[in-house]
Scaffold this active site. Sequence first.
Site, PDB file in Angstrom:
ATOM      1  CG  ASN A 203      -1.890  -1.225   1.120  1.00  0.00           C
ATOM      2  OD1 ASN A 203      -2.182  -1.737   0.037  1.00  0.00           O
ATOM      3  ND2 ASN A 203      -2.349  -1.691   2.271  1.00  0.00           N
ATOM      4  CB  SER A 265      -3.945  -7.664   1.355  1.00  0.00           C
ATOM      5  OG  SER A 265      -2.787  -7.390   2.088  1.00  0.00           O
TER       6      SER A 265
END
Length: 405
Positions: A203, A265
Amino acid sequence: MGWMAHFRSCDWLQPVISRTTRAAVVLLCATAAAVLPGTPALADQVRDNQWHLRYLNIAEAHKISQGEGVTVAVIDTGVDPHPDLRNNLLPGTVTYPGGTGDGRQDGDPGGHGTGMAGLIAAHGRGNSGALGIAPKAKILPIRDTKRKNDGESEDTAAGIRWAISKKADVINISAAVSPTPELRAAVEAALRADIVIVASGGNNNYFTVPYPARIEGVVAVSATDRNGEIAPISNSGKEIVIAAPGVDIESTSTNGRYSKSNGTSNATAIVSGAVALIRSRYPDLSAKEVVHRLTSTAVDKGAPGRDEEYGYGVLDIVAALTADVPPLAGDATPSTSTNPNPTPTTADNNDTNADPEPDNTSTILTTIALAGCTALFVLALLATLLTLTLIRRKKTTPRPPPYHS
């Protein structure tokens, strides 16, 4: 309007019954509300919320492949036996020091590992519950950390080696760990064992693509939003291979619950599910050819060709399963099926992964039965009211004066 709402006040009976009779009716109504359950909902909000299934045209993909015969190792926080997933959950292992169990317990209260496993291979319950990209693939849970964001490279490396020993076809790592020689050695061993490793590109709190996604040969994944554009939360870098949905993604969680989250994810788990579909559809393809099929059929976005946000493009599962893809240069293994006409797989009543819990058909039957019980109850109630009213009127009718001769 439901029958309970209709009976809630029982005001419609007040003109014809006395106070005593009204009390009896209220008691009967209260008893009915306690005994007869409400009609169960037929629509399942979880499946509706899984927008990525429609975006990726999973219904069409499942006519071609559902991941049969493929095992995906999920190296994460463990995987709970969620009702939508448990039929596909194999016994696994725990690799962090002092850990015990077989991986079928999620150490993250938010259910990170369970969510990733659900995105890959949840089988749902008929048309309800969560559905994974490869609902007939098997999940091999490897818990390499006691809790989320607390993993060590050595424990992840141990998980990779264990997955190799169990002959996993795909390894999903929706996490980032520190680079170590041991981690690199384990990844390279998995690649030599013809395993596809899919890892999150990180991220936007990462300055660069993290490990193990950063290692050459690993499929590093970035995240897109509902419009197929790179998500603001997604990291970028020259190591990114492919992009997939990662925003507002709903999946399984701990204690039979569901959760929605954002991040690479999720996108990583979705790509792992796609790899499972390809490996099931083309069992003779090498891991390199499987990745080649993914990247050559991806929808190019951003700068022409490979770029640091989308890699080779956005995942297109149906194209990856059906396109005529030339083999890699120097690779003798063709990347096309020996059967050019895909054989549809059975996704409905013959699904051996179907959960034994009731699906929508049994729910409808239950609803009909409840409606019948309700109708009988209403008839009995009306009969009781009529009898009570007649008795009351009989008691209050004036008797004639005594007859005197």
